[in-house]
Design an enzyme around this catalytic site. Structure first.
Site, PDB file in Angstrom:
ATOM      1  N   SER A 193       0.831  -1.199   0.000  1.00 15.90           N
ATOM      2  CA  SER A 193       0.000   0.000   0.000  1.00 15.90           C
ATOM      3  C   SER A 193       0.864   1.246   0.000  1.00 15.90           C
ATOM      4  O   SER A 193       1.982   1.244   0.547  1.00 15.90           O
ATOM      5  CB  SER A 193      -0.864  -0.027   1.265  1.00 15.90           C
ATOM      6  OG  SER A 193      -1.428   1.239   1.490  1.00 15.90           O
ATOM      7  N   TYR A 235      -1.776  -1.070  10.952  1.00 20.40           N
ATOM      8  CA  TYR A 235      -2.047  -1.605   9.608  1.00 20.40           C
ATOM      9  C   TYR A 235      -0.862  -1.309   8.691  1.00 20.40           C
ATOM     10  O   TYR A 235      -0.309  -2.211   8.044  1.00 20.40           O
ATOM     11  CB  TYR A 235      -3.338  -1.012   9.030  1.00 20.40           C
ATOM     12  CG  TYR A 235      -3.468  -1.277   7.535  1.00 20.40           C
ATOM     13  CD1 TYR A 235      -3.678  -2.567   7.057  1.00 20.40           C
ATOM     14  CD2 TYR A 235      -3.335  -0.241   6.605  1.00 20.40           C
ATOM     15  CE1 TYR A 235      -3.761  -2.824   5.690  1.00 20.40           C
ATOM     16  CE2 TYR A 235      -3.420  -0.484   5.242  1.00 20.40           C
ATOM     17  CZ  TYR A 235      -3.627  -1.769   4.783  1.00 20.40           C
ATOM     18  OH  TYR A 235      -3.690  -2.019   3.435  1.00 20.40           O
ATOM     19  N   LYS A 295       2.079  -3.853   6.825  1.00 19.01           N
ATOM     20  CA  LYS A 295       2.474  -3.897   5.405  1.00 19.01           C
ATOM     21  C   LYS A 295       3.983  -3.693   5.274  1.00 19.01           C
ATOM     22  O   LYS A 295       4.653  -4.384   4.501  1.00 19.01           O
ATOM     23  CB  LYS A 295       1.731  -2.820   4.606  1.00 19.01           C
ATOM     24  CG  LYS A 295       0.247  -3.091   4.452  1.00 19.01           C
ATOM     25  CD  LYS A 295      -0.016  -4.258   3.515  1.00 19.01           C
ATOM     26  CE  LYS A 295      -1.451  -4.703   3.520  1.00 19.01           C
ATOM     27  NZ  LYS A 295      -1.695  -5.964   2.821  1.00 19.01           N
TER      28      LYS A 295
HETATM   29  P1  NAD Z   1     -10.927  -7.159   1.200  1.00 19.53           P
HETATM   30  O1  NAD Z   1     -11.125  -7.182   2.663  1.00 19.53           O
HETATM   31  O2  NAD Z   1     -12.104  -6.916   0.318  1.00 19.53           O
HETATM   32  O3  NAD Z   1     -10.244  -8.529   0.719  1.00 19.53           O
HETATM   33  C1  NAD Z   1      -9.340  -9.237   1.529  1.00 19.53           C
HETATM   34  C2  NAD Z   1      -9.815 -10.681   1.576  1.00 19.53           C
HETATM   35  O4  NAD Z   1      -8.910 -11.441   2.389  1.00 19.53           O
HETATM   36  C3  NAD Z   1     -11.207 -10.824   2.210  1.00 19.53           C
HETATM   37  O5  NAD Z   1     -12.027 -11.574   1.326  1.00 19.53           O
HETATM   38  C4  NAD Z   1     -10.954 -11.582   3.521  1.00 19.53           C
HETATM   39  O6  NAD Z   1     -12.022 -12.449   3.836  1.00 19.53           O
HETATM   40  C5  NAD Z   1      -9.667 -12.328   3.195  1.00 19.53           C
HETATM   41  N1  NAD Z   1      -8.831 -12.653   4.369  1.00 19.53           N
HETATM   42  C6  NAD Z   1      -8.437 -11.817   5.363  1.00 19.53           C
HETATM   43  N2  NAD Z   1      -7.657 -12.486   6.234  1.00 19.53           N
HETATM   44  C7  NAD Z   1      -7.536 -13.757   5.773  1.00 19.53           C
HETATM   45  C8  NAD Z   1      -6.859 -14.905   6.226  1.00 19.53           C
HETATM   46  N3  NAD Z   1      -6.137 -14.889   7.356  1.00 19.53           N
HETATM   47  N4  NAD Z   1      -6.951 -16.043   5.516  1.00 19.53           N
HETATM   48  C9  NAD Z   1      -7.696 -16.084   4.375  1.00 19.53           C
HETATM   49  N5  NAD Z   1      -8.370 -15.032   3.897  1.00 19.53           N
HETATM   50  C10 NAD Z   1      -8.282 -13.860   4.584  1.00 19.53           C
HETATM   51  O7  NAD Z   1      -9.768  -6.098   0.892  1.00 19.53           O
HETATM   52  P2  NAD Z   1      -9.263  -5.508  -0.501  1.00 19.53           P
HETATM   53  O8  NAD Z   1      -9.642  -4.089  -0.553  1.00 19.53           O
HETATM   54  O9  NAD Z   1      -9.626  -6.408  -1.610  1.00 19.53           O
HETATM   55  O10 NAD Z   1      -7.697  -5.554  -0.238  1.00 19.53           O
HETATM   56  C11 NAD Z   1      -6.882  -6.642  -0.669  1.00 19.53           C
HETATM   57  C12 NAD Z   1      -5.455  -6.398  -0.204  1.00 19.53           C
HETATM   58  O11 NAD Z   1      -4.996  -5.147  -0.707  1.00 19.53           O
HETATM   59  C13 NAD Z   1      -5.313  -6.323   1.325  1.00 19.53           C
HETATM   60  O12 NAD Z   1      -4.105  -6.972   1.684  1.00 19.53           O
HETATM   61  C14 NAD Z   1      -5.216  -4.839   1.586  1.00 19.53           C
HETATM   62  O13 NAD Z   1      -4.486  -4.549   2.751  1.00 19.53           O
HETATM   63  C15 NAD Z   1      -4.491  -4.352   0.338  1.00 19.53           C
HETATM   64  N6  NAD Z   1      -4.761  -2.934   0.044  1.00 19.53           N
HETATM   65  C16 NAD Z   1      -6.061  -2.502  -0.083  1.00 19.53           C
HETATM   66  C17 NAD Z   1      -6.311  -1.151  -0.341  1.00 19.53           C
HETATM   67  C18 NAD Z   1      -7.728  -0.649  -0.444  1.00 19.53           C
HETATM   68  O14 NAD Z   1      -7.948   0.560  -0.312  1.00 19.53           O
HETATM   69  N7  NAD Z   1      -8.726  -1.468  -0.694  1.00 19.53           N
HETATM   70  C19 NAD Z   1      -5.237  -0.253  -0.475  1.00 19.53           C
HETATM   71  C20 NAD Z   1      -3.937  -0.740  -0.365  1.00 19.53           C
HETATM   72  C21 NAD Z   1      -3.707  -2.073  -0.099  1.00 19.53           C
END
Ligand code: NAD
Ligand code: UDP
Length: 337
Positions: free
Chosen positions: A124, A148, A152
């Site tokens: 991120s 958080y 990362k």
């Molecule tokens: P999201 O919560 O929609 O998707 C993450 C998925 O991971 C969920 O379906 C959740 O059920 C699953 N999950 C969480 N912990 C788990 C575990 N221990 N075992 C198995 N499954 C697990 O989030 P997103 O927005 O799709 O983000 C995906 C990734 O991108 C994350 O790592 C997040 O930190 C990163 N990210 C997101 C953003 C954003 O703004 N959405 C920005 C930067 C980075």
């Protein structure tokens, strides 16, 4: 090519699975459904004609990882699974370190045992902390202001050390800016549980009548209209960035780091105005104090990704808000089983 997609039923993971299927890559999803619904699999099937193979389970569970690697010839792993709510991470830091850091270490150990040496990790722009200047390049210093962000950063550092000891691996760290938007069909999108933390889902819920008004966190930043400026990127462009990484660099040994952003910043009030245009209705808002830990502005220099991956975000701000609105209007309560 067959790819294990952890967190594949989540917001970014589901859109990436769709783009993968469209380009002939086979996703195998592992998700514990902590923050997503199994219904997403139906929707992926509906728009692609293919139902991805799905394992409900946790990245911290070595046994399920072993089963998956034994049952499939996995070429690479795209690792989305993680917790992502900044406020919650301040309340429950150990939960974040356990899930995001320990979970990733467990996954990499399982990959090592299975001889799978290509990993793409969801990082991120939060790892840049409060950048000294914008646009942000990949070689800017990193820091964290909350658990958080620190989780990362810790994963990035662990993977970097691991790569030094295992230089034959291909490890790609993708630093996302602000993903927004939804699939054009209106069948998949972002479905936050509870009160949305992020701007656009909140605005969309105001537009659809689930919330009364938006709180704008500060209008006294040193930005053109005083509100925070971010680099919003369409989730399908972000998904395509993963495919580009898969095709271009995950074949090459190395530790590869890329910003995935558009290179343009928009303020909170610009986002509100764009959304009002798309939804053809006013979005009531009130100015509130600054949110602790927020920075004034943040946008990417995406030129390294373009140069190395041949990837560039294509979709306009108008498409981002129109697609978000279509999803929200068609699914006012998000995914419902
Ligand atoms: P999201 O919560 O929609 O998707 C993450 C998925 O991971 C969920 O379906 C959740 O059920 C699953 N999950 C969480 N912990 C788990 C575990 N221990 N075992 C198995 N499954 C697990 O989030 P997103 O927005 O799709 O983000 C995906 C990734 O991108 C994350 O790592 C997040 O930190 C990163 N990210 C997101 C953003 C954003 O703004 N959405 C920005 C930067 C980075
Ligand atoms: N924001 C806001 N009201 C909200 C949510 C966010 O004014 O309800 C602002 C926030 O202060 C920031 C921008 O919108 O300037 C983007 O916030 P978001 O949480 O979506 O992303 P991040 O801050 O993590 O980049």
């Amino acid at each position: 090519m067959k790819v294990l997609v952890t967190g594949g039923t989540g917001y970014i993971g589901s859109h990436t699975c769709i783009q993968m299927i469209a380009s002939g890559v086979t996703p195998v999803i592992l998700d514990n459904l902590y923050n997503s619904k199994a219904l997403v699999l139906d929707r992926i099937e509906e728009v692609t004609g293919t139902r991805p193979e799905f394992y409900q389970g946790d990245i911290r569970d070595s046994a399920i990882l072993e089963t998956i690697f034994a049952q499939h010839r996995i070429d690479a792993v795209i690792h989305f699974a993680g917790l992502k709510a900044v406020g919650e991470s301040v309340e429950k830091p150990l939960m974040y370190y356990e899930n995001n850091v320990a979970g990733t270490l467990n996954l990499v150990q399982a990959m090592e045992r299975a001889g799978v040496t290509r990993l793409i990790f969801s990082s991120s722009a939060t790892v840049y902390g409060d950048p000294a200047s914008v646009p942000i390049r990949e070689n800017f210093p990193t820091s964290a202001t909350n658990p958080y962000g620190r989780s990362k950063l810790m994963v990035e550092e662990c993977l970097s050390d691991f790569h030094k000891a295992n230089p034959e691996w291909s490890i790609t760290l993708l630093r996302y800016f602000n993903p927004v938007g939804a699939h054009k069909s209106g069948r998949l999108g972002e479905d936050p549980q509870g009160i949305p933390n992020n701007l656009l889902p909140f605005v969309a819920q105001v537009a659809v009548g689930r919330r009364e008004k938006l709180g704008v966190f500060g209008n006294d930043y040193p930005t053109p209209d005083g509100t925070g400026v971010r680099d919003y990127i369409h989730v399908v462009d972000l998904a395509d960035g993963h495919l580009a990484a898969l095709n271009k660099v995950s074949q090459k040994a190395g530790l590869h780091i890329f910003n995935l952003g558009t290179g343009h910043g928009n303020s909170v009030l610009e986002m509100v105005a764009a959304f009002e245009q798309a939804a053809q209705k006013p979005i009531p808002y009130q100015i509130l104090p600054r949110r602790p830990g927020d920075i004034a502005e943040c946008w990417a220099d995406p030129s390294y990704a373009e140069q190395q991956l041949g990837w560039k975000a294509q979709r306009s701000l108008q498409e981002m808000v129109e697609d978000t609105w279509r999803w929200q209007e068609m699914n006012p309560q998000g995914y419902q089983d």
